[in-house]
Design a protein around this motif. Sequence first.
Motif, mmCIF file in Angstrom:
data_model
loop_
_atom_site.group_PDB
_atom_site.id
_atom_site.type_symbol
_atom_site.label_atom_id
_atom_site.label_comp_id
_atom_site.label_asym_id
_atom_site.label_seq_id
_atom_site.Cartn_x
_atom_site.Cartn_y
_atom_site.Cartn_z
ATOM 1 N N TYR A 1 -41.861 -8.241 -25.188
ATOM 2 C CA TYR A 1 -40.423 -8.190 -24.905
ATOM 3 C C TYR A 1 -39.790 -9.579 -25.083
ATOM 4 N N ALA A 2 -40.504 -10.635 -24.675
ATOM 5 C CA ALA A 2 -39.976 -11.989 -24.843
ATOM 6 C C ALA A 2 -39.847 -12.352 -26.323
ATOM 7 N N MET A 3 -40.848 -12.011 -27.117
ATOM 8 C CA MET A 3 -40.791 -12.323 -28.545
ATOM 9 C C MET A 3 -39.671 -11.549 -29.241
ATOM 10 N N GLN A 4 -39.534 -10.277 -28.907
ATOM 11 C CA GLN A 4 -38.462 -9.483 -29.515
ATOM 12 C C GLN A 4 -37.083 -9.999 -29.099
ATOM 13 N N GLY A 5 -36.954 -10.438 -27.841
ATOM 14 C CA GLY A 5 -35.667 -10.969 -27.407
ATOM 15 C C GLY A 5 -35.295 -12.250 -28.125
ATOM 16 N N ILE A 6 -36.278 -13.112 -28.372
ATOM 17 C CA ILE A 6 -35.998 -14.363 -29.070
ATOM 18 C C ILE A 6 -35.675 -14.109 -30.539
ATOM 19 N N THR A 7 -36.442 -13.242 -31.187
ATOM 20 C CA THR A 7 -36.179 -12.954 -32.604
ATOM 21 C C THR A 7 -34.853 -12.226 -32.798
ATOM 22 N N GLN A 8 -34.433 -11.456 -31.828
ATOM 23 C CA GLN A 8 -33.137 -10.776 -31.910
ATOM 24 C C GLN A 8 -31.987 -11.629 -31.379
ATOM 25 N N GLN A 9 -32.301 -12.872 -30.982
ATOM 26 C CA GLN A 9 -31.300 -13.846 -30.541
ATOM 27 C C GLN A 9 -30.479 -13.316 -29.355
ATOM 28 N N GLN A 10 -31.193 -12.828 -28.361
ATOM 29 C CA GLN A 10 -30.516 -12.404 -27.132
ATOM 30 C C GLN A 10 -30.144 -13.628 -26.288
ATOM 31 N N ASP A 11 -29.316 -13.379 -25.276
ATOM 32 C CA ASP A 11 -28.910 -14.458 -24.381
ATOM 33 C C ASP A 11 -30.145 -14.994 -23.650
ATOM 34 N N PRO A 12 -30.486 -16.282 -23.785
ATOM 35 C CA PRO A 12 -31.712 -16.803 -23.157
ATOM 36 C C PRO A 12 -31.718 -16.643 -21.639
ATOM 37 N N HIS A 13 -30.569 -16.837 -20.995
ATOM 38 C CA HIS A 13 -30.519 -16.712 -19.539
ATOM 39 C C HIS A 13 -30.808 -15.273 -19.095
ATOM 40 N N LEU A 14 -30.185 -14.318 -19.734
ATOM 41 C CA LEU A 14 -30.429 -12.915 -19.380
ATOM 42 C C LEU A 14 -31.856 -12.501 -19.727
ATOM 43 N N LEU A 15 -32.357 -13.011 -20.841
ATOM 44 C CA LEU A 15 -33.725 -12.681 -21.238
ATOM 45 C C LEU A 15 -34.727 -13.217 -20.222
ATOM 46 N N GLN A 16 -34.534 -14.430 -19.741
ATOM 47 C CA GLN A 16 -35.434 -14.985 -18.740
ATOM 48 C C GLN A 16 -35.355 -14.230 -17.406
ATOM 49 N N GLU A 17 -34.160 -13.806 -17.048
ATOM 50 C CA GLU A 17 -34.017 -13.027 -15.817
ATOM 51 C C GLU A 17 -34.754 -11.691 -15.913
ATOM 52 N N GLU A 18 -34.653 -11.031 -17.060
ATOM 53 C CA GLU A 18 -35.350 -9.756 -17.239
ATOM 54 C C GLU A 18 -36.860 -9.947 -17.266
ATOM 55 N N LEU A 19 -37.319 -11.013 -17.917
ATOM 56 C CA LEU A 19 -38.753 -11.292 -17.942
ATOM 57 C C LEU A 19 -39.276 -11.630 -16.543
ATOM 58 N N SER A 20 -38.487 -12.348 -15.769
ATOM 59 C CA SER A 20 -38.893 -12.657 -14.399
ATOM 60 C C SER A 20 -38.988 -11.390 -13.555
ATOM 61 N N ARG A 21 -38.040 -10.471 -13.771
ATOM 62 C CA ARG A 21 -38.072 -9.212 -13.029
ATOM 63 C C ARG A 21 -39.316 -8.402 -13.384
ATOM 64 N N GLN A 22 -39.629 -8.288 -14.684
ATOM 65 C CA GLN A 22 -40.805 -7.525 -15.111
ATOM 66 C C GLN A 22 -42.103 -8.162 -14.603
ATOM 67 N N ALA A 23 -42.183 -9.481 -14.662
ATOM 68 C CA ALA A 23 -43.389 -10.162 -14.188
ATOM 69 C C ALA A 23 -43.569 -9.987 -12.680
ATOM 70 N N SER A 24 -42.483 -10.085 -11.921
ATOM 71 C CA SER A 24 -42.581 -9.892 -10.468
ATOM 72 C C SER A 24 -42.996 -8.468 -10.126
ATOM 73 N N HIS A 25 -42.458 -7.504 -10.867
ATOM 74 C CA HIS A 25 -42.830 -6.106 -10.622
ATOM 75 C C HIS A 25 -44.316 -5.878 -10.895
ATOM 76 N N LEU A 26 -44.840 -6.454 -11.973
ATOM 77 C CA LEU A 26 -46.250 -6.279 -12.298
ATOM 78 C C LEU A 26 -47.149 -6.945 -11.264
ATOM 79 N N VAL A 27 -46.800 -8.153 -10.857
ATOM 80 C CA VAL A 27 -47.622 -8.867 -9.875
ATOM 81 C C VAL A 27 -47.602 -8.138 -8.526
ATOM 82 N N ASN A 28 -46.457 -7.580 -8.159
ATOM 83 C CA ASN A 28 -46.388 -6.806 -6.912
ATOM 84 C C ASN A 28 -47.250 -5.549 -6.985
#
Length: 285
Positions: free
Chosen positions: A143-170
């Motif tokens: 998801y991070a690679m696709q977001g960067i290649t599609q030139q998504q907003d870096p701030h929103l992309l990092q927030e979504e990645l943080s949410r997914q990582a926290s959900h997995l660790v929980n």
Amino acid sequence: MKTSDNLTFEQSPPSELHPAPNAQSTDPGMVGIPQQPVIHSAPVDSINANDLSRQLIDSDSLSASADQLVRMIEIGGPVVWILIALSVFSLSIIFIKLWQFAVIKPESCRDIAVSLSKWRSHDPAGAIQALHSQRPVSGIIRYAMQGITQQQDPHLLQEELSRQASHLVNQLRALLRPLEVIASLSPLLGLMGTVLGMIVAFQQMEAAGSNVNPAVLSGGIWQALLTTAVGLAVAIPVATAHSVLERKAERCAMLINDSVTQVFTCPLVQSEAKTVSLREHSRAA
């Protein structure tokens, strides 16, 4: 005429009246019966008897051990029953967590290493293709690679990645808190059972007065210490399993953090040709 006085009877020898069973008949009209070989079964019978005796001894020892275990549980009282219930509950949690880690394989990083190598080589299409879509950690990096290649907003992309990582660790740390509670609570329950048993033993001493029997006191003491031993026997393996599973979850979190950081910090030179090739690859997939 006296005939009875002159009559004589000749007795035949026993061998003539009753021939031996192994002797062959000399009568030509009789057919000889072949002798059957004699099978000595004494050694086989002795082996079977030894096996049977060993099985009986093993069964007797097992039954004696089971009876002794039941007697110790009855002596321990309700505290031991509570500790047994906690041990069964903790063992179920351990099996569930081991099955979870075996299915999703969060610590597997072979495909991630290959993907990051291609990403650093400015091959985003090959990097995304190298990741396994069924593994959650690989899915976050994809998801991070696709977001960067599609030139998504870096701030929103990092927030979504943080949410997914926290959900997995929980998810990986789920049910670990009950193991921690059981590991810390079991010795305390055993100590409480020991204190209660010592109170009962000293009450018996007080009731006996001057006629105190040392055997009664020693028996009450070891019965009281039994609950402490059971509590430690439950707490030690549960604490070990909790530490191992907690370390696995921490390694998974470190892997996600390190991989996503490499994806963001690697300078990806995106030319028009690479962007077109990535779009063609995504359409083909």
